[in-house]
Scaffold this motif. Structure first.
Motif, mmCIF file in Angstrom:
data_model
loop_
_atom_site.group_PDB
_atom_site.id
_atom_site.type_symbol
_atom_site.label_atom_id
_atom_site.label_comp_id
_atom_site.label_asym_id
_atom_site.label_seq_id
_atom_site.Cartn_x
_atom_site.Cartn_y
_atom_site.Cartn_z
ATOM 1 N N VAL A 14 42.663 41.720 75.593
ATOM 2 C CA VAL A 14 41.924 42.286 76.731
ATOM 3 C C VAL A 14 40.983 41.240 77.320
ATOM 4 O O VAL A 14 40.924 41.058 78.537
ATOM 5 C CB VAL A 14 41.147 43.551 76.306
ATOM 6 C CG1 VAL A 14 40.181 43.997 77.397
ATOM 7 C CG2 VAL A 14 42.115 44.673 75.949
ATOM 8 N N VAL A 17 42.671 38.787 79.730
ATOM 9 C CA VAL A 17 43.276 39.205 80.998
ATOM 10 C C VAL A 17 42.422 38.678 82.148
ATOM 11 O O VAL A 17 41.208 38.888 82.189
ATOM 12 C CB VAL A 17 43.402 40.747 81.074
ATOM 13 C CG1 VAL A 17 43.840 41.194 82.454
ATOM 14 C CG2 VAL A 17 44.371 41.250 80.017
ATOM 15 N N PHE A 27 36.630 40.711 82.124
ATOM 16 C CA PHE A 27 36.546 41.745 81.089
ATOM 17 C C PHE A 27 35.630 41.252 79.977
ATOM 18 O O PHE A 27 35.752 40.126 79.519
ATOM 19 C CB PHE A 27 37.939 42.050 80.524
ATOM 20 C CG PHE A 27 38.828 42.755 81.503
ATOM 21 C CD1 PHE A 27 38.702 44.119 81.721
ATOM 22 C CD2 PHE A 27 39.776 42.059 82.218
ATOM 23 C CE1 PHE A 27 39.513 44.768 82.635
ATOM 24 C CE2 PHE A 27 40.599 42.697 83.131
ATOM 25 C CZ PHE A 27 40.466 44.057 83.345
ATOM 26 N N ARG A 47 33.273 45.860 84.162
ATOM 27 C CA ARG A 47 34.431 45.605 83.291
ATOM 28 C C ARG A 47 34.012 45.392 81.833
ATOM 29 O O ARG A 47 34.561 44.561 81.135
ATOM 30 C CB ARG A 47 35.252 44.423 83.785
ATOM 31 C CG ARG A 47 36.115 44.724 85.000
ATOM 32 C CD ARG A 47 37.104 43.605 85.255
ATOM 33 N NE ARG A 47 38.017 43.908 86.329
ATOM 34 C CZ ARG A 47 38.044 43.265 87.501
ATOM 35 N NH1 ARG A 47 37.190 42.289 87.743
ATOM 36 N NH2 ARG A 47 38.926 43.604 88.417
ATOM 37 N N CYS A 49 34.312 46.536 78.175
ATOM 38 C CA CYS A 49 35.421 47.223 77.521
ATOM 39 C C CYS A 49 35.115 47.491 76.057
ATOM 40 O O CYS A 49 34.444 46.696 75.411
ATOM 41 C CB CYS A 49 36.684 46.355 77.546
ATOM 42 S SG CYS A 49 37.094 45.700 79.148
ATOM 43 N N ASP A 98 43.766 46.703 87.598
ATOM 44 C CA ASP A 98 43.404 46.466 86.200
ATOM 45 C C ASP A 98 44.307 47.253 85.253
ATOM 46 O O ASP A 98 44.716 46.738 84.213
ATOM 47 C CB ASP A 98 41.944 46.838 85.935
ATOM 48 C CG ASP A 98 40.959 45.822 86.491
ATOM 49 O OD1 ASP A 98 41.393 44.782 87.023
ATOM 50 O OD2 ASP A 98 39.746 46.091 86.392
ATOM 51 N N ASP A 101 47.534 45.377 84.970
ATOM 52 C CA ASP A 101 47.353 44.114 84.244
ATOM 53 C C ASP A 101 47.116 44.349 82.756
ATOM 54 O O ASP A 101 47.649 43.629 81.907
ATOM 55 C CB ASP A 101 46.191 43.308 84.831
ATOM 56 C CG ASP A 101 46.489 42.776 86.229
ATOM 57 O OD1 ASP A 101 47.670 42.782 86.642
ATOM 58 O OD2 ASP A 101 45.531 42.359 86.911
ATOM 59 N N LEU A 102 46.322 45.369 82.426
ATOM 60 C CA LEU A 102 46.033 45.664 81.015
ATOM 61 C C LEU A 102 47.271 46.176 80.287
ATOM 62 O O LEU A 102 47.554 45.769 79.159
ATOM 63 C CB LEU A 102 44.879 46.661 80.903
ATOM 64 C CG LEU A 102 43.511 46.104 81.287
ATOM 65 C CD1 LEU A 102 42.511 47.234 81.490
ATOM 66 C CD2 LEU A 102 43.009 45.115 80.248
#
Length: 158
Positions: A14, A17, A27, A47, A49, A98, A101-102
């Motif tokens: 993560v 990314v 992130f 962002r 996480c 996002d 992409d994640l």
């Protein structure tokens, strides 16, 4: 190998990314992304996480007892600070890109997690992502939290 190695590897994926929308806001993996004012040390950042174990690891029962393969349900929560994002449309575009992409990085790029040090067998997305506005004490929206659920099969032990 085990849950700790699995979580550490997924955290690294993560963190790696590169956001396509607003790349100036990377992130940031932290312990808790749902708090009202943001986690300590990342206030005012977007962002942020966190990986949250939503269902503790259980024996998968598919590989036999000797294999010690576990299934764990995780939620990836990404907190977007509303003060850093111009409009709701910009936020929606950011979240939408996002999510793709994640998912690509976590579930569809096995080279990122197939390693003898993690013991991860597979990562699956069991359902759709969701978003939730965070607006404590009627102060208006201060953040939006994206929740992306996924299931991980991994091996426990040596």
């Amino acid at each position: 190998m085990g849950l700790q190695a699995t979580l550490e590897r997924l955290d690294a994926i993560v963190q790696g990314v590169a956001p396509a929308v607003r790349p100036d806001l990377p992130f940031n993996v932290v312990d808790e992304a749902r708090s009202e004012d943001g986690p300590a040390g990342v206030r005012g950042r977007t962002r942020t996480c966190s990986l949250v174990v939503s269902t503790p690891p259980v024996d998968d029962l598919q590989a036999g007892k000797a294999a010690l393969r576990r299934r764990v349900e995780l939620d990836l929560r990404v907190r977007y600070d509303a003060k850093q994002i111009g409009t709701r449309r910009e936020l929606d575009l950011m979240v939408g890109r996002d999510v793709n992409d994640l998912i690509d990085a976590i579930a569809f790029t096995p080279a990122g997690w197939l390693a003898s040090s993690t013991g991860i067998d597979s990562v699956e997305i069991p359902g759709p992502p969701s978003t939730e506005d965070v607006s404590p004490d009627n102060r208006g929206r201060v953040a939006v939290v994206l929740t992306l659920p996924f299931t991980v099969l991994f091996h426990e032990g040596s």
